[in-house]
Design an enzyme around this catalytic site. Sequence first.
Site, PDB file in Angstrom:
ATOM      1  N   ASN A 102       0.742  -1.412   0.024  1.00 48.22           N
ATOM      2  CA  ASN A 102       0.017   0.023  -0.066  1.00 48.22           C
ATOM      3  C   ASN A 102       0.996   1.186  -0.142  1.00 48.22           C
ATOM      4  OD1 ASN A 102      -2.367   1.577   0.003  1.00 48.22           O
ATOM      5  ND2 ASN A 102      -3.458   0.124   1.310  1.00 48.22           N
ATOM      6  N   HIS A 132      21.663   0.270  12.647  1.00 47.64           N
ATOM      7  CA  HIS A 132      23.022   1.263  12.210  1.00 47.64           C
ATOM      8  C   HIS A 132      23.823   0.631  13.736  1.00 47.64           C
ATOM      9  CE1 HIS A 132      22.386   3.838   9.396  1.00 47.64           C
ATOM     10  NE2 HIS A 132      21.055   4.025   9.605  1.00 47.64           N
ATOM     11  N   LYS A 198      -4.757  11.435  32.104  1.00 43.05           N
ATOM     12  CA  LYS A 198      -4.691  12.529  33.130  1.00 43.05           C
ATOM     13  C   LYS A 198      -5.471  13.697  33.123  1.00 43.05           C
ATOM     14  CE  LYS A 198      -0.046  10.913  34.579  1.00 43.05           C
ATOM     15  NZ  LYS A 198       1.253  11.442  34.904  1.00 43.05           N
TER      16      LYS A 198
END
Length: 210
Positions: A102, A132, A198
């Site tokens: 896609n 890496h 929260k």
Amino acid sequence: MIKILTKTINTIMNDIHNRGLFITLYMNMSHFIGVLRGFLFKVIYSKNIKSTIFSLQSNSSIEIFNKSSRLYIGKFAFIRKNASIRIDFNGLLTIGDKVFINDNCTINCVKHISIGKFTKIGPNVSINDHDHNYKNHSNGHLVKGDVYIGENVWIGSNVVIVRDTFIGDNAVIAAGSVVKGKVPANSLYLNKREPIIKPFTTGEKVREIL
């Protein structure tokens, strides 16, 4: 050949009936241009790409940076818009028959990535067979591995698949997952995520909440 032609004509006629003439013509023209773009990249990288008919939609690209890199694409693979495929070093990338990739997907291969036939990949998916090497630059700047994705696998949007991953046939990878390691065949894989909410009052400073 006659069966394929008959099936194609029947499919077009059904699309005209269900979608309308203009949309059907536009859709099939887009497919045709995608096939031409796929053929163009095959010509550009004639020594690196082996394929039959595949579609590469607009703004999608294939970049091959090494004469030893190889790309095998199966019949009727379909790659939608803005996808990026990069292969370097001795990288071997295999995309099976009728694989669907896609929009906005990236595939980066420097060793070995295999995608089995009939696999469907959602938008914004990233597949990498390397990391890496930030710990030890003396051994090269990349840590390489393998990625194997089986047949008829469903991969949801925004999934990240990293090196040393094996996904079995018919597996389903939930949207937003980060995948590493072995995913058994015929299983659903998802990362557990719990929302944290929260409450705060209007005007309350964020730093006082955290």
